[in-house]
Design a protein around this motif. Structure first.
Motif, mmCIF file in Angstrom:
data_model
loop_
_atom_site.group_PDB
_atom_site.id
_atom_site.type_symbol
_atom_site.label_atom_id
_atom_site.label_comp_id
_atom_site.label_asym_id
_atom_site.label_seq_id
_atom_site.Cartn_x
_atom_site.Cartn_y
_atom_site.Cartn_z
ATOM 1 N N TYR A 101 1.719 1.299 7.921
ATOM 2 C CA TYR A 101 0.963 1.442 6.688
ATOM 3 C C TYR A 101 -0.141 2.482 6.838
ATOM 4 O O TYR A 101 -0.677 2.680 7.920
ATOM 5 N N THR A 102 -0.475 3.097 5.700
ATOM 6 C CA THR A 102 -1.671 3.933 5.602
ATOM 7 C C THR A 102 -2.474 3.395 4.420
ATOM 8 O O THR A 102 -1.928 2.716 3.543
ATOM 9 N N GLY A 103 -3.773 3.709 4.397
ATOM 10 C CA GLY A 103 -4.608 3.223 3.317
ATOM 11 C C GLY A 103 -5.684 4.219 2.946
ATOM 12 O O GLY A 103 -6.183 4.960 3.793
ATOM 13 N N THR A 104 -6.019 4.239 1.670
ATOM 14 C CA THR A 104 -7.143 5.026 1.173
ATOM 15 C C THR A 104 -7.897 4.164 0.169
ATOM 16 O O THR A 104 -7.340 3.231 -0.412
ATOM 17 N N ALA A 105 -9.178 4.498 -0.032
ATOM 18 C CA ALA A 105 -9.988 3.790 -1.018
ATOM 19 C C ALA A 105 -10.856 4.797 -1.755
ATOM 20 O O ALA A 105 -10.961 5.960 -1.354
ATOM 21 N N ASN A 106 -11.496 4.344 -2.830
ATOM 22 C CA ASN A 106 -12.302 5.217 -3.668
ATOM 23 C C ASN A 106 -13.468 5.857 -2.912
ATOM 24 O O ASN A 106 -13.966 6.895 -3.327
ATOM 25 N N ASP A 107 -13.908 5.276 -1.803
ATOM 26 C CA ASP A 107 -15.036 5.847 -1.071
ATOM 27 C C ASP A 107 -14.683 6.282 0.353
ATOM 28 O O ASP A 107 -15.567 6.643 1.117
ATOM 29 N N THR A 108 -13.392 6.271 0.696
ATOM 30 C CA THR A 108 -13.007 6.740 2.026
ATOM 31 C C THR A 108 -12.892 8.256 2.021
ATOM 32 O O THR A 108 -12.539 8.866 1.014
ATOM 33 N N LEU A 109 -13.182 8.846 3.158
ATOM 34 C CA LEU A 109 -13.102 10.298 3.316
ATOM 35 C C LEU A 109 -11.883 10.703 4.128
ATOM 36 O O LEU A 109 -11.624 11.890 4.300
ATOM 37 N N SER A 110 -11.178 9.703 4.657
ATOM 38 C CA SER A 110 -9.977 9.965 5.443
ATOM 39 C C SER A 110 -8.968 8.862 5.169
ATOM 40 O O SER A 110 -9.311 7.809 4.633
ATOM 41 N N THR A 111 -7.738 9.111 5.547
ATOM 42 C CA THR A 111 -6.690 8.113 5.418
ATOM 43 C C THR A 111 -6.742 7.180 6.619
ATOM 44 O O THR A 111 -6.810 7.627 7.760
ATOM 45 N N ALA A 112 -6.730 5.885 6.331
ATOM 46 C CA ALA A 112 -6.718 4.889 7.401
ATOM 47 C C ALA A 112 -5.272 4.665 7.833
ATOM 48 O O ALA A 112 -4.386 4.515 6.994
ATOM 49 N N VAL A 113 -5.043 4.677 9.124
ATOM 50 C CA VAL A 113 -3.733 4.339 9.666
ATOM 51 C C VAL A 113 -3.849 2.927 10.214
ATOM 52 O O VAL A 113 -4.708 2.650 11.056
ATOM 53 N N LEU A 114 -3.009 2.036 9.711
ATOM 54 C CA LEU A 114 -3.061 0.642 10.105
ATOM 55 C C LEU A 114 -2.070 0.390 11.222
ATOM 56 O O LEU A 114 -0.958 0.931 11.210
ATOM 57 N N SER A 124 -8.882 2.487 11.218
ATOM 58 C CA SER A 124 -10.071 3.324 11.354
ATOM 59 C C SER A 124 -10.089 4.315 10.210
ATOM 60 O O SER A 124 -9.048 4.833 9.814
ATOM 61 N N TYR A 125 -11.297 4.565 9.690
ATOM 62 C CA TYR A 125 -11.414 5.489 8.570
ATOM 63 C C TYR A 125 -12.859 5.976 8.463
ATOM 64 O O TYR A 125 -13.791 5.333 8.937
ATOM 65 N N ARG A 139 -18.059 6.348 10.376
ATOM 66 C CA ARG A 139 -16.717 5.900 10.768
ATOM 67 C C ARG A 139 -16.721 4.386 10.840
ATOM 68 O O ARG A 139 -17.655 3.781 11.359
ATOM 69 N N PHE A 140 -15.686 3.764 10.304
ATOM 70 C CA PHE A 140 -15.461 2.334 10.446
ATOM 71 C C PHE A 140 -14.225 2.130 11.314
ATOM 72 O O PHE A 140 -13.180 2.740 11.061
ATOM 73 N N ASP A 141 -14.344 1.303 12.333
ATOM 74 C CA ASP A 141 -13.206 0.852 13.136
ATOM 75 C C ASP A 141 -13.118 -0.641 12.933
ATOM 76 O O ASP A 141 -14.041 -1.387 13.295
ATOM 77 N N ASP A 142 -12.025 -1.096 12.296
ATOM 78 C CA ASP A 142 -11.845 -2.506 11.955
ATOM 79 C C ASP A 142 -10.828 -3.161 12.875
ATOM 80 O O ASP A 142 -9.762 -2.588 13.148
ATOM 81 N N TRP A 143 -11.156 -4.370 13.295
ATOM 82 C CA TRP A 143 -10.226 -5.246 14.003
ATOM 83 C C TRP A 143 -10.170 -6.524 13.181
ATOM 84 O O TRP A 143 -11.176 -7.217 13.033
#
Length: 182
Positions: A101-114, A124-125, A139-143
């Motif tokens: 999966y990939t993800g984007t949001a209204n306030d992200t500056l990059s595409t998150a790769v899940l 991370s995004y 940068r956000f790194d989510d676990w």
């Protein structure tokens, strides 16, 4: 001088060895994180933001609604912070058909790769984060860890230029009553 060079070489070798270690695999653990199953319907969350030193900065609640159609998911997050501020983030997730999966949001500056490994989902995004009326690119790194089919715990590291600025700790649940924003 030789001793200093020897120590420096040892530090470099150890650093390269540690840096080349692969990420832990949790494939053998259950329950496997089910992105489309968990982020579908109404969810509710509550969490905190902590500074780099561990100081409590903010508390917040989130009501979320997720839906999926043809491998594309939408997750609408409605935030309420303890100081009364409200915010919205709308994610779009895309399944490549092979479980990636990939993800984007209204306030992200990059595409998150899940990435999913057993009960763990990582992403991370880069995001434009508003703090005190100013915007900062961080940068956000989510676990995110599945506890069971209805609950996950999310730990996010917030960083800039590789330096940790703070963290977010969040608990999300499915199938419960919406959290009161009062």
């Amino acid at each position: 001088m030789k001793a200093l060079l020897l120590r420096l070489s040892l530090v470099v070798v150890v650093g390269l060895t540690l840096g080349s270690c692969s990420k832990a695999s949790y494939e053998h653990l259950e329950p496997r994180f089910d992105l489309q199953g968990f982020f579908n319907g109404e969810l509710h969350a509550y969490g905190i933001v902590r500074s780099r030193g561990g100081e409590l900065m903010r508390r917040f609640k989130v009501n979320l609604v997720g839906s999926w159609k043809d491998g594309v998911g939408t997750l609408d997050e409605q935030f309420l912070y303890d100081d009364g501020e409200r915010a919205q983030r709308v994610w779009t997730f895309v399944d490549d058909g092979e479980g990636n999966y990939t993800g984007t949001a209204n306030d992200t500056l990059s595409t998150a790769v899940l990435s999913i490994s057993g009960p763990e989902l990582t992403l991370s995004y880069d995001i434009s984060l508003e703090v005190g009326g100013s915007n900062y690119e961080v940068r956000f790194d989510d676990w995110i860890y599945a506890i069971d089919r209805d609950r996950v715990i999310n730990v996010s590291e917030i960083s800039k230029f590789g330096l940790t600025l703070g963290e977010v700790i969040l608990v999300m649940e499915r199938g419960h009553q919406p959290l009161s924003f009062e």
